[in-house]
Design a protein around this motif. Structure first.
Motif, PDB file in Angstrom:
ATOM      1  N   SER A  44      -3.771   2.432 -95.916  1.00 41.86           N
ATOM      2  CA  SER A  44      -2.369   2.219 -96.096  1.00 41.86           C
ATOM      3  C   SER A  44      -1.533   2.817 -95.051  1.00 41.86           C
ATOM      4  O   SER A  44      -2.089   3.368 -94.113  1.00 41.86           O
ATOM      5  CB  SER A  44      -1.967   3.016 -97.475  1.00 41.86           C
ATOM      6  OG  SER A  44      -1.756   4.225 -97.182  1.00 41.86           O
ATOM      7  N   GLY A  45      -0.188   2.464 -95.137  1.00 39.92           N
ATOM      8  CA  GLY A  45       0.405   3.175 -94.073  1.00 39.92           C
ATOM      9  C   GLY A  45       1.382   4.315 -94.466  1.00 39.92           C
ATOM     10  O   GLY A  45       2.263   5.114 -93.597  1.00 39.92           O
ATOM     11  N   ASN A  46       0.711   5.102 -95.527  1.00 40.34           N
ATOM     12  CA  ASN A  46       1.271   6.429 -95.866  1.00 40.34           C
ATOM     13  C   ASN A  46       0.568   7.459 -95.380  1.00 40.34           C
ATOM     14  O   ASN A  46      -0.711   7.471 -95.277  1.00 40.34           O
ATOM     15  CB  ASN A  46       1.199   6.389 -97.489  1.00 40.34           C
ATOM     16  CG  ASN A  46       2.235   5.229 -98.189  1.00 40.34           C
ATOM     17  OD1 ASN A  46       2.969   4.885 -97.545  1.00 40.34           O
ATOM     18  ND2 ASN A  46       1.852   5.078 -99.238  1.00 40.34           N
ATOM     19  N   GLY A  47       1.109   8.473 -94.718  1.00 40.76           N
ATOM     20  CA  GLY A  47       0.747   9.726 -94.213  1.00 40.76           C
ATOM     21  C   GLY A  47       1.477  10.660 -93.633  1.00 40.76           C
ATOM     22  O   GLY A  47       2.956  10.554 -93.668  1.00 40.76           O
ATOM     23  N   LEU A  58       1.542  14.959 -99.831  1.00 38.22           N
ATOM     24  CA  LEU A  58       1.497  13.652 -99.785  1.00 38.22           C
ATOM     25  C   LEU A  58       1.390  13.151-101.252  1.00 38.22           C
ATOM     26  O   LEU A  58       0.680  13.672-102.117  1.00 38.22           O
ATOM     27  CB  LEU A  58       0.202  13.162 -98.932  1.00 38.22           C
ATOM     28  CG  LEU A  58       0.136  11.796 -98.626  1.00 38.22           C
ATOM     29  CD1 LEU A  58       1.349  11.287 -97.489  1.00 38.22           C
ATOM     30  CD2 LEU A  58      -1.028  11.695 -97.676  1.00 38.22           C
ATOM     31  N   LYS A  59       2.114  11.925-101.458  1.00 36.99           N
ATOM     32  CA  LYS A  59       1.839  11.172-102.649  1.00 36.99           C
ATOM     33  C   LYS A  59       0.660  10.395-102.672  1.00 36.99           C
ATOM     34  O   LYS A  59       0.758   9.611-101.787  1.00 36.99           O
ATOM     35  CB  LYS A  59       3.262  10.553-103.317  1.00 36.99           C
ATOM     36  CG  LYS A  59       4.337  11.269-103.881  1.00 36.99           C
ATOM     37  CD  LYS A  59       5.254  10.545-104.288  1.00 36.99           C
ATOM     38  CE  LYS A  59       6.439  11.514-104.962  1.00 36.99           C
ATOM     39  NZ  LYS A  59       7.543  10.633-105.620  1.00 36.99           N
ATOM     40  N   ALA A  60      -0.257  10.575-103.528  1.00 35.73           N
ATOM     41  CA  ALA A  60      -1.281   9.385-103.482  1.00 35.73           C
ATOM     42  C   ALA A  60      -1.972   9.553-105.105  1.00 35.73           C
ATOM     43  O   ALA A  60      -1.680  10.382-106.012  1.00 35.73           O
ATOM     44  CB  ALA A  60      -2.444  10.181-102.893  1.00 35.73           C
ATOM     45  N   SER A  61      -2.538   8.205-105.350  1.00 35.99           N
ATOM     46  CA  SER A  61      -2.970   8.300-106.578  1.00 35.99           C
ATOM     47  C   SER A  61      -4.772   8.754-106.754  1.00 35.99           C
ATOM     48  O   SER A  61      -5.288   8.903-105.584  1.00 35.99           O
ATOM     49  CB  SER A  61      -3.293   6.773-106.914  1.00 35.99           C
ATOM     50  OG  SER A  61      -4.043   5.886-106.290  1.00 35.99           O
ATOM     51  N   PRO A  62      -5.100   8.978-108.008  1.00 38.93           N
ATOM     52  CA  PRO A  62      -6.519   9.548-107.949  1.00 38.93           C
ATOM     53  C   PRO A  62      -7.524   8.688-107.502  1.00 38.93           C
ATOM     54  O   PRO A  62      -8.698   9.115-107.010  1.00 38.93           O
ATOM     55  CB  PRO A  62      -6.649   9.687-109.545  1.00 38.93           C
ATOM     56  CG  PRO A  62      -5.232   9.840-110.036  1.00 38.93           C
ATOM     57  CD  PRO A  62      -4.556   8.893-109.245  1.00 38.93           C
ATOM     58  N   LYS A  63      -7.336   7.353-107.354  1.00 36.76           N
ATOM     59  CA  LYS A  63      -8.394   6.520-106.572  1.00 36.76           C
ATOM     60  C   LYS A  63      -8.038   6.384-105.114  1.00 36.76           C
ATOM     61  O   LYS A  63      -9.025   5.592-104.393  1.00 36.76           O
ATOM     62  CB  LYS A  63      -8.152   5.128-107.240  1.00 36.76           C
ATOM     63  CG  LYS A  63      -8.331   4.949-108.617  1.00 36.76           C
ATOM     64  CD  LYS A  63      -8.228   3.447-109.012  1.00 36.76           C
ATOM     65  CE  LYS A  63      -8.282   3.380-110.727  1.00 36.76           C
ATOM     66  NZ  LYS A  63      -8.211   2.232-111.149  1.00 36.76           N
ATOM     67  N   ASP A  64      -7.410   7.155-104.545  1.00 38.55           N
ATOM     68  CA  ASP A  64      -6.890   7.159-103.124  1.00 38.55           C
ATOM     69  C   ASP A  64      -8.153   7.855-102.285  1.00 38.55           C
ATOM     70  O   ASP A  64      -8.685   9.078-103.120  1.00 38.55           O
ATOM     71  CB  ASP A  64      -5.609   7.579-102.535  1.00 38.55           C
ATOM     72  CG  ASP A  64      -4.630   6.370-102.985  1.00 38.55           C
ATOM     73  OD1 ASP A  64      -5.089   5.302-103.024  1.00 38.55           O
ATOM     74  OD2 ASP A  64      -3.369   6.889-103.352  1.00 38.55           O
ATOM     75  N   THR A  65      -8.217   7.609-101.097  1.00 33.18           N
ATOM     76  CA  THR A  65      -9.002   8.581-100.320  1.00 33.18           C
ATOM     77  C   THR A  65      -8.316   9.143 -98.928  1.00 33.18           C
ATOM     78  O   THR A  65      -7.423   8.359 -98.248  1.00 33.18           O
ATOM     79  CB  THR A  65     -10.311   7.756 -99.511  1.00 33.18           C
ATOM     80  OG1 THR A  65     -11.189   7.423-100.862  1.00 33.18           O
ATOM     81  CG2 THR A  65     -11.197   8.752 -98.881  1.00 33.18           C
TER      82      THR A  65
END
Length: 88
Positions: A44-47, A58-65
Motif C-alpha cells: 500500500s502507499g500508507n506509511g 499508523l492506521k491498519a487493519s488486522p489483515k495488514d502486514t
C-alpha cells in the motif's frame, strides 16, 4: 438514490471501523530509540517514520502486514494480527 448513498456511507463507516490505530516504539538492541525508521503497510502507499523517541502510529487493519526498514538493518515484516512485540 437514497439507498445508494446509505450504502456508500455505511461502507465508509465500516472501512474506518475495521482499521485500528497501531502504535509502537522501535528500539535497537541497547533499548535506544531508532529515529527515522520507515514503517509501512505492505503493498500500500500508507506509511510513516519513527519520531525522535522511536514511536510511530499508523492506521491498519488486522489483515495488514507492517514493513519496517532502516539503513544498515534487514527489512522486517510483522503481521498486525500477531499481537506480539518484535525483538530483532
Amino acid at each position: 438514490m437514497k439507498k445508494i448513498i446509505f450504502l456508500i456511507l455505511a461502507s465508509l463507516f465500516w472501512a474506518n471501523y475495521c482499521n485500528a490505530q497501531i502504535k509502537g516504539v522501535v528500539v535497537d538492541s541497547n533499548k535506544e530509540p531508532l529515529i527515522g525508521v520507515s514503517v509501512a503497510i505492505k503493498n500500500s502507499g500508507n506509511g510513516t517514520i519513527t519520531g525522535l523517541d522511536g514511536t510511530f502510529a499508523l492506521k491498519a487493519s488486522p489483515k495488514d502486514t507492517l514493513v519496517f526498514s532502516y539503513i544498515g538493518y534487514r527489512k522486517i515484516f510483522l503481521p498486525v494480527n500477531s499481537g506480539k512485540d518484535l525483538y530483532v
